[in-house]
Design a protein around this motif. Structure first.
Motif, short mmCIF file in Angstrom:
data_model
loop_
_atom_site.label_atom_id
_atom_site.label_comp_id
_atom_site.label_asym_id
_atom_site.label_seq_id
_atom_site.Cartn_x
_atom_site.Cartn_y
_atom_site.Cartn_z
N ASP A 78 -5.45 -1.55 -14.90
CA ASP A 78 -4.18 -0.85 -15.12
C ASP A 78 -3.10 -1.25 -14.13
O ASP A 78 -1.92 -0.97 -14.34
CB ASP A 78 -4.40 0.66 -15.00
N TYR A 79 -3.48 -1.93 -13.04
CA TYR A 79 -2.55 -2.23 -11.96
C TYR A 79 -2.43 -3.71 -11.62
O TYR A 79 -1.54 -4.09 -10.87
CB TYR A 79 -2.95 -1.46 -10.69
N ALA A 80 -3.36 -4.53 -12.09
CA ALA A 80 -3.38 -5.94 -11.68
C ALA A 80 -3.64 -6.83 -12.88
O ALA A 80 -4.19 -6.40 -13.89
CB ALA A 80 -4.47 -6.15 -10.64
N TRP A 81 -3.23 -8.07 -12.76
CA TRP A 81 -3.56 -9.06 -13.76
C TRP A 81 -4.94 -9.59 -13.43
O TRP A 81 -5.11 -10.41 -12.52
CB TRP A 81 -2.55 -10.19 -13.75
N CYS A 82 -5.93 -9.11 -14.15
CA CYS A 82 -7.30 -9.52 -13.89
C CYS A 82 -8.12 -9.33 -15.15
O CYS A 82 -7.70 -8.68 -16.10
CB CYS A 82 -7.90 -8.72 -12.73
N ARG A 85 0.82 -1.22 0.00
CA ARG A 85 0.00 0.00 0.00
C ARG A 85 0.85 1.27 0.00
O ARG A 85 0.37 2.34 -0.36
CB ARG A 85 -0.94 0.02 1.20
N ALA A 86 2.08 1.18 0.42
CA ALA A 86 3.01 2.32 0.39
C ALA A 86 2.43 3.56 1.05
O ALA A 86 2.56 4.68 0.56
CB ALA A 86 3.42 2.62 -1.05
N SER A 118 -4.21 0.41 -3.54
CA SER A 118 -3.00 1.22 -3.42
C SER A 118 -3.00 2.40 -4.39
O SER A 118 -2.37 3.41 -4.14
CB SER A 118 -1.76 0.35 -3.67
N PHE A 119 -3.74 2.30 -5.49
CA PHE A 119 -3.79 3.34 -6.51
C PHE A 119 -5.00 4.26 -6.40
O PHE A 119 -5.16 5.18 -7.18
CB PHE A 119 -3.77 2.71 -7.90
N GLY A 120 -5.88 4.01 -5.45
CA GLY A 120 -7.08 4.83 -5.28
C GLY A 120 -8.30 3.99 -4.96
O GLY A 120 -8.18 2.82 -4.57
#
Length: 102
Positions: free
Chosen positions: A96-100, A78-79, A86-88
């Motif tokens: 755009d952020y995960a393999w799904c 989550r940084a 983590s991106f919103g």
């Protein structure tokens, strides 16, 4: 999620070169030393941590290695964010952020 004590986590993935130094060989599909280890089982990763911790230089420095808990891993991923992801908060951005599948 609440973490009860501080912890350290590696800044990068374990590379094949690091894995081979500790384990003797790598079972990764991609073998180059500078690439991250892939495809190892939880048991193999735990054994890597145990063997790394047993190295004389690590023992002398009083360093012990282990896999992160689920809460520690999520916190690191989550940084510092407090949003749903983590991106919103927008689930539509998952692709755009995960393999799904969208």
């Amino acid at each position: 999620m609440t973490l009860s004590r501080p912890y350290l986590i590696g800044a990068t993935e374990v590379t094949n070169g690091q894995w081979k130094r500790v384990m003797g060989d790598t079972t990764s599909y991609w073998k180059e030393d500078n690439l991250p280890v892939n495809g190892c089982r939880w048991e193999e990763a735990s054994e890597f941590c145990r063997k790394l911790s047993a190295l004389p230089e690590e023992r002398a420095a009083n360093r012990r290695y282990r896999l992160p808990t689920e809460a520690e891993w999520e916190y690191a991923c989550r940084a510092g964010t407090t949003t749903r992801f983590s991106f919103g908060d927008d689930e539509a951005e998952l692709v755009d952020y995960a393999w799904c599948e969208a």
